[in-house]
Every structure is written in structure tokens, then in C-alpha cells.
Design a protein around this motif. Structure first.
Motif, PDB file in Angstrom:
ATOM      1  N   SER A   9     -36.374  21.542   4.162  1.00  0.00           N
ATOM      2  CA  SER A   9     -36.924  20.642   5.180  1.00  0.00           C
ATOM      3  C   SER A   9     -37.607  21.429   6.285  1.00  0.00           C
ATOM      4  O   SER A   9     -38.399  20.879   7.045  1.00  0.00           O
ATOM      5  CB  SER A   9     -35.827  19.762   5.782  1.00  0.00           C
ATOM      6  N   GLY A  70     -51.730  20.211  11.121  1.00  0.00           N
ATOM      7  CA  GLY A  70     -50.319  20.008  10.763  1.00  0.00           C
ATOM      8  C   GLY A  70     -49.851  18.680  11.311  1.00  0.00           C
ATOM      9  O   GLY A  70     -50.583  17.979  12.025  1.00  0.00           O
ATOM     10  N   ALA A  71     -48.619  18.344  10.996  1.00  0.00           N
ATOM     11  CA  ALA A  71     -48.126  17.021  11.396  1.00  0.00           C
ATOM     12  C   ALA A  71     -47.911  16.922  12.903  1.00  0.00           C
ATOM     13  O   ALA A  71     -47.966  15.819  13.454  1.00  0.00           O
ATOM     14  CB  ALA A  71     -46.849  16.690  10.649  1.00  0.00           C
ATOM     15  N   THR A  72     -47.670  18.030  13.555  1.00  0.00           N
ATOM     16  CA  THR A  72     -47.534  17.965  15.016  1.00  0.00           C
ATOM     17  C   THR A  72     -48.836  17.423  15.607  1.00  0.00           C
ATOM     18  O   THR A  72     -48.822  16.508  16.430  1.00  0.00           O
ATOM     19  CB  THR A  72     -47.207  19.362  15.597  1.00  0.00           C
ATOM     20  N   ASN A  75     -49.339  13.674  14.666  1.00  0.00           N
ATOM     21  CA  ASN A  75     -48.555  12.763  15.507  1.00  0.00           C
ATOM     22  C   ASN A  75     -49.149  12.659  16.908  1.00  0.00           C
ATOM     23  O   ASN A  75     -49.213  11.574  17.490  1.00  0.00           O
ATOM     24  CB  ASN A  75     -47.099  13.240  15.594  1.00  0.00           C
ATOM     25  N   HIS A 104     -38.770  13.349  15.293  1.00  0.00           N
ATOM     26  CA  HIS A 104     -39.016  14.787  15.447  1.00  0.00           C
ATOM     27  C   HIS A 104     -39.612  15.025  16.846  1.00  0.00           C
ATOM     28  O   HIS A 104     -40.284  14.129  17.387  1.00  0.00           O
ATOM     29  CB  HIS A 104     -40.020  15.216  14.358  1.00  0.00           C
ATOM     30  N   ALA A 106     -42.176  16.337  17.592  1.00  0.00           N
ATOM     31  CA  ALA A 106     -43.629  16.120  17.548  1.00  0.00           C
ATOM     32  C   ALA A 106     -43.998  14.680  17.890  1.00  0.00           C
ATOM     33  O   ALA A 106     -45.171  14.369  18.105  1.00  0.00           O
ATOM     34  CB  ALA A 106     -44.185  16.495  16.174  1.00  0.00           C
ATOM     35  N   MET A 151     -40.304   7.210  12.186  1.00  0.00           N
ATOM     36  CA  MET A 151     -40.423   8.154  11.069  1.00  0.00           C
ATOM     37  C   MET A 151     -39.932   7.536   9.759  1.00  0.00           C
ATOM     38  O   MET A 151     -39.032   6.692   9.761  1.00  0.00           O
ATOM     39  CB  MET A 151     -39.661   9.454  11.366  1.00  0.00           C
ATOM     40  N   ASN A 155     -35.727  14.261   9.517  1.00  0.00           N
ATOM     41  CA  ASN A 155     -35.704  15.645   9.058  1.00  0.00           C
ATOM     42  C   ASN A 155     -34.325  16.285   9.083  1.00  0.00           C
ATOM     43  O   ASN A 155     -34.062  17.234   8.370  1.00  0.00           O
ATOM     44  CB  ASN A 155     -36.677  16.499   9.879  1.00  0.00           C
ATOM     45  N   ASP A 188     -44.288   8.850  10.712  1.00  0.00           N
ATOM     46  CA  ASP A 188     -44.294  10.279  10.407  1.00  0.00           C
ATOM     47  C   ASP A 188     -43.612  10.411   9.042  1.00  0.00           C
ATOM     48  O   ASP A 188     -42.398  10.241   8.919  1.00  0.00           O
ATOM     49  CB  ASP A 188     -43.503  10.994  11.519  1.00  0.00           C
ATOM     50  N   VAL A 190     -43.658  13.070   7.042  1.00  0.00           N
ATOM     51  CA  VAL A 190     -43.579  14.484   6.657  1.00  0.00           C
ATOM     52  C   VAL A 190     -42.440  14.743   5.665  1.00  0.00           C
ATOM     53  O   VAL A 190     -42.619  15.407   4.647  1.00  0.00           O
ATOM     54  CB  VAL A 190     -43.400  15.359   7.922  1.00  0.00           C
ATOM     55  N   GLN A 191     -41.254  14.204   5.973  1.00  0.00           N
ATOM     56  CA  GLN A 191     -40.090  14.509   5.134  1.00  0.00           C
ATOM     57  C   GLN A 191     -39.935  13.512   3.985  1.00  0.00           C
ATOM     58  O   GLN A 191     -39.002  13.616   3.200  1.00  0.00           O
ATOM     59  CB  GLN A 191     -38.814  14.518   5.986  1.00  0.00           C
ATOM     60  N   SER A 211     -47.616  16.736   6.296  1.00  0.00           N
ATOM     61  CA  SER A 211     -47.752  18.170   6.551  1.00  0.00           C
ATOM     62  C   SER A 211     -47.735  18.915   5.223  1.00  0.00           C
ATOM     63  O   SER A 211     -46.875  18.662   4.374  1.00  0.00           O
ATOM     64  CB  SER A 211     -46.586  18.639   7.421  1.00  0.00           C
ATOM     65  N   HIS A 213     -47.035  22.080   4.518  1.00  0.00           N
ATOM     66  CA  HIS A 213     -46.028  23.115   4.224  1.00  0.00           C
ATOM     67  C   HIS A 213     -44.651  22.563   3.863  1.00  0.00           C
ATOM     68  O   HIS A 213     -43.734  23.317   3.569  1.00  0.00           O
ATOM     69  CB  HIS A 213     -45.948  24.140   5.362  1.00  0.00           C
ATOM     70  N   LYS A 214     -44.514  21.231   3.887  1.00  0.00           N
ATOM     71  CA  LYS A 214     -43.245  20.645   3.442  1.00  0.00           C
ATOM     72  C   LYS A 214     -43.337  20.194   1.980  1.00  0.00           C
ATOM     73  O   LYS A 214     -42.378  19.712   1.412  1.00  0.00           O
ATOM     74  CB  LYS A 214     -42.888  19.423   4.299  1.00  0.00           C
TER      75      LYS A 214
HETATM   76  C1  PLP Z   1     -40.385  14.881  10.557  1.00  0.00           C
HETATM   77  C2  PLP Z   1     -41.308  15.978  10.992  1.00  0.00           C
HETATM   78  N1  PLP Z   1     -42.396  15.679  11.700  1.00  0.00           N
HETATM   79  C3  PLP Z   1     -43.264  16.603  12.109  1.00  0.00           C
HETATM   80  C4  PLP Z   1     -43.068  17.935  11.817  1.00  0.00           C
HETATM   81  C5  PLP Z   1     -44.066  18.951  12.300  1.00  0.00           C
HETATM   82  O1  PLP Z   1     -44.893  19.337  11.246  1.00  0.00           O
HETATM   83  P1  PLP Z   1     -45.837  20.607  11.342  1.00  0.00           P
HETATM   84  O2  PLP Z   1     -44.947  21.795  11.134  1.00  0.00           O
HETATM   85  O3  PLP Z   1     -46.817  20.434  10.218  1.00  0.00           O
HETATM   86  O4  PLP Z   1     -46.496  20.596  12.661  1.00  0.00           O
HETATM   87  C6  PLP Z   1     -41.943  18.314  11.080  1.00  0.00           C
HETATM   88  C7  PLP Z   1     -41.666  19.721  10.795  1.00  0.00           C
HETATM   89  O5  PLP Z   1     -40.543  20.182  10.840  1.00  0.00           O
HETATM   90  C8  PLP Z   1     -41.039  17.306  10.651  1.00  0.00           C
HETATM   91  O6  PLP Z   1     -39.951  17.593   9.937  1.00  0.00           O
END
Ligand code: PLP
Length: 399
Positions: A9, A70-72, A75, A104, A106, A151, A155, A188, A190-191, A211, A213-214
Motif C-alpha cells: 500500500s 500523482g494522486a496527491t 486530489n 489520506h 492528500a 475515498m 490506505n 480517491d 488509489v488503493q 496513482s 506507483h500503487k
Molecule cells: C489513498 C491514497 N491517496 C493518495 C495517495 C497519494 O498518492 P501519490 O503518492 O501518487 O501522491 C496515497 C499514497 O499513499 C494513498 O494511499
């Protein structure tokens, strides 16, 4: 000693197929996707193929896919972009945003910034199992609410939030509102991407963050799905890339990698196989840990969670000590506490779930990926009970 990675994660390794797809864009096909010559066209083709790959996964139109860092950033763009657009139309407008207490950073940190801009934010509580309750969503909606951001999968504890049901509530409220007062829904995801159905129409969302990288793609690339018609102002200004919504020269290799990583998620049979294996490993770990380690607790709902996540609390020990001792054994896991400015803050997720601060400090997250095996679980099971017992013996807290 074979090192064992159980922190998927946090990030995942880049899949060799993804790396292979990316490589040419670092060398022969290095062009700027905005250049008109053939170098640029090659890069542009890579970016647009990736956009189609993501659109296929989300079942949306490719023009609704915006690449970010990235997801940050995704968001930030979703929340700031929507709120600022609403404010731009009516400076005096009262704006209310709903999110959950377990998002998160973010999302949570964006909300903190929005509050400085006089935006009112409601943080929905969660149940002991780590789930948002629909009654709370309904109760929180006000005439000024313009955005709900919840979300898809948490995460830390892996709980799957009722996105479709929340979207239904929003639809019903929107049916009685004019276009200008519409509530938009962001998630979100991402996870969720490795495990859950992310088709945006099926989910009923207006915006969705991913994102790379996940999902076995590279770090530094993300996506924001923005449904056509969603009013949004950019938050980064410059050369008008990504239809002016996200300026900045495209990270072509990263975007190509993201596209390939997402494409692998559309192979439903393969994903089913991978996730069945992951679930088997996770269930074995959970069963054995709860049996072998006295007063171990599993955090998060038993059923409404992704197969890759196990999150435990071990009373009277620090999660960090466990993490470090496991690391010495070559096993990588993570803990829920965040080390900030020298002090250990208890996890905001576990705290919101009602776990007491003393117990929260003993939290350990184990997250599985597609390369984990039964031997990995057995190695962890061999060393973890002893580590917890040793640390408990050293603990000054009375057992
Ligand atoms: C739920 C969630 N949102 C957002 C992020 C941020 O993603 P990024 O690393 O691509 O900025 C993460 C990363 O840990 C995450 O787990």
C-alpha cells in the motif's frame, strides 16, 4: 537472506512489462509531446495511447482522463479546482465540502487549506469497522454543499467505502437542485484500483484519482478522471497541456508506464487469479496471528476490505519497534503512526475508528502484492510472535 516486501500500500515495484513499455521514451522516443515534429508526435502517440488505456479501465471517454504528477496532485486539483471555480462564479458564495475523517492526507490537508479560504468542511465519522455510514452522509448535506470527497478504499485498514450508495444519495439530492447548486462527487481510488471495480459510471462519481506507483507503475504519475461538464479551474498554470487543466510538459515515460500498468488491470481473469492468491495469504496471516499472539486485534471490517490488507494492533508494544525488528529479519511492513516533528502521532484512521491511543501505537499494517508467496507468510509467522513477546517483556506497561 531473501528480503520480503509486505508494504504494497506504500508502493509497488514496477512490473517488468511496464518498464519495457516505458524504456523507449527515455531514449529514442524522448520528444516533447507538444512538439510538432516526428519526435514530438511519437511522444504524443505514447501519451494518447495511455489515455485510452486508462479510459478503457474506467469506462469513460479518453478526454475525461487528465494526467498529473500523482494522486496527491489529482486530489488537490479535484478539491481546489472545483471549489475555486464555484467561488469564481460567485465570490460571496457559501461553500461546504464533505469528506471523511479517515481520508489520506492528500485530501485532509487540502481541506485544511480550504478552511483557510472560508470553506466549511464536514468530516464524517466512521464506524468501529472503519466504514462511513450513509445516514451520516445524508445528515451532513446542506444547501451550500458543492462537493463530497470520500475515498474508495482506505490506505491503512483497507476498508471499502460504499461509493455507489453515496452516489445514489447525491443523485437524489441533485434531482431537486439546479445545475449551479449541484453536488459533485470525488473519490480517491488509489488503493482500490488493484482490487475493485473502478468503472466511473457504475460508481456514479464525477471525479476519481489514481496513482501509478500503487499499481506496479512508476512513481510520479497519476490520473484525475473528470467527467465532462464538471466545472473545474486549474491549479497549475503554464503551457496549457492536458487541455489547459494541468499545464507542464508531460512526463511521457511515466504516463506510458501508467497506461501499461492500468492495462494490466483490465485483464479480469489474471486479476481474479492474483487477488484470490493474495486473499489466501492474507487470510492465513490473519487467522494465525490472532491465534498465536495474545490480545492481537485485527483493525477494519472483516468483509468490506480489500484482500491485500491486514492491519493489527498489538497491545503494550510500539508498532515502530516491531517494524524495525522485522526489518532486521528482512521483512518490510509499515505502521499506522506517523512520525512527525519527532513525536509519534497516533494514526488518525484508527483514532477515528475509536481505537484508544495506547493501542493505536501498536499498529502494524501488512499489505500483500502479486509477487508474495506462502513462504513469505510463513517467514513472517515464524518471527512476529517472538518479536511481540520480546518487546512486551521489555515494556514498562503492566500487561
Ligand atoms: C489513498 C491514497 N491517496 C493518495 C495517495 C497519494 O498518492 P501519490 O503518492 O501518487 O501522491 C496515497 C499514497 O499513499 C494513498 O494511499
Amino acid at each position: 537472506m531473501k528480503r520480503i516486501y509486505l508494504d504494497h500500500s506504500a508502493t509497488t515495484p514496477v512490473d517488468p512489462k511496464v518498464l519495457r513499455a516505458m524504456k523507449p521514451y527515455f531514449t529514442a522516443d524522448f520528444g516533447n509531446a507538444s512538439s510538432l515534429h516526428s519526435f514530438g508526435q511519437k511522444a504524443r502517440a505514447g501519451v494518447e495511447k495511455a489515455r485510452e488505456q486508462v479510459a478503457k479501465f474506467l469506462e469513460c471517454e479518453s478526454k475525461e482522463v487528465i494526467f498529473t504528477s500523482g494522486a496527491t496532485e489529482s486530489n488537490n486539483l479535484a478539491l481546489f479546482g472545483l471549489v475555486r471555480r464555484a467561488r469564481a462564479l460567485d465570490l460571496k458564495r457559501k461553500v461546504h465540502v464533505i469528506t471523511s475523517a479517515i481520508e489520506h492526507p492528500a485530501v485532509l490537508e487540502v481541506c485544511r487549506e480550504l478552511k483557510k479560504e472560508e470553506v466549511e468542511v464536514t468530516y464524517l465519522p466512521v464506524s468501529r469497522a472503519g466504514l462511513v455510514r450513509l445516514e451520516d452522509v445524508k445528515k451532513a448535506i446542506r444547501p451550500e454543499t458543492i462537493l463530497i470527497s470520500i475515498m474508495y478504499v482506505n490506505n491503512e485498514v483497507g476498508t471499502i467505502q460504499p461509493i455507489q450508495e453515496i452516489s445514489q444519495i447525491i443523485k437524489e439530492v441533485n434531482a431537486g437542485r439546479g445545475k449551479e447548486d449541484k453536488i459533485y462527487f470525488h473519490t480517491d481510488a488509489v488503493q482500490a484500483a488493484n482490487f475493485c471495480d473502478c468503472r466511473v459510471d457504475w460508481l456514479g462519481v464525477d471525479m476519481l484519482s489514481l496513482s501509478a506507483h500503487k499499481i506496479y507503475g512508476p512513481k510520479g504519475t497519476g490520473v484525475l478522471f473528470i467527467k465532462s461538464g464538471t466545472p473545474l479551474l486549474p491549479i497549475i498554470f503554464g503551457g496549457h497541456q492536458e487541455r489547459g487543466i494541468r499545464s507542464g510538459t508531460e512526463n511521457v515515460a511515466g504516463i506510458v508506464g501508467m497506461g501499461r500498468a492500468v492495462e494490466m488491470l483490465t485483464d479480469k481473469n489474471e486479476i481474479k487469479k492474483i487477488n484470490a492468491n493474495i486473499k489466501k495469504l492474507r487470510d492465513k496471516l490473519v487467522g494465525e496471528i490472532l491465534k498465536k499472539i495474545p490480545s492481537a486485534i485485527l483493525n477494519g471490517d472483516l468483509k468490506q476490505r480489500v484482500p491485500g490488507n491486514a492491519n493489527f494492533c498489538f497491545k503494550n508494544v510500539e508498532g515502530e519497534s516491531i517494524l524495525l525488528m522485522l526489518d532486521m529479519e528482512g521483512i518490510a511492513v509499515s505502521t499506522g503512526s506517523a512520525c512527525s516533528s519527532g513525536s509519534l502521532e497516533p494514526s488518525h484512521v484508527l483514532t477515528a475508528m475509536g481505537v484508544s491511543p495506547e493501542v493505536t501505537h501498536g499498529s502494524v499494517r501488512v499489505t500483500f502484492g502479486k509477487d508474495n508467496s506462502r513462504e513469505d507468510v510463513e517467514r513472517l509467522l515464524k518471527v512476529l510472535p517472538g518479536i511481540v513477546a520480546r518487546l512486551r517483556k521489555m515494556s514498562p506497561i503492566k500487561k
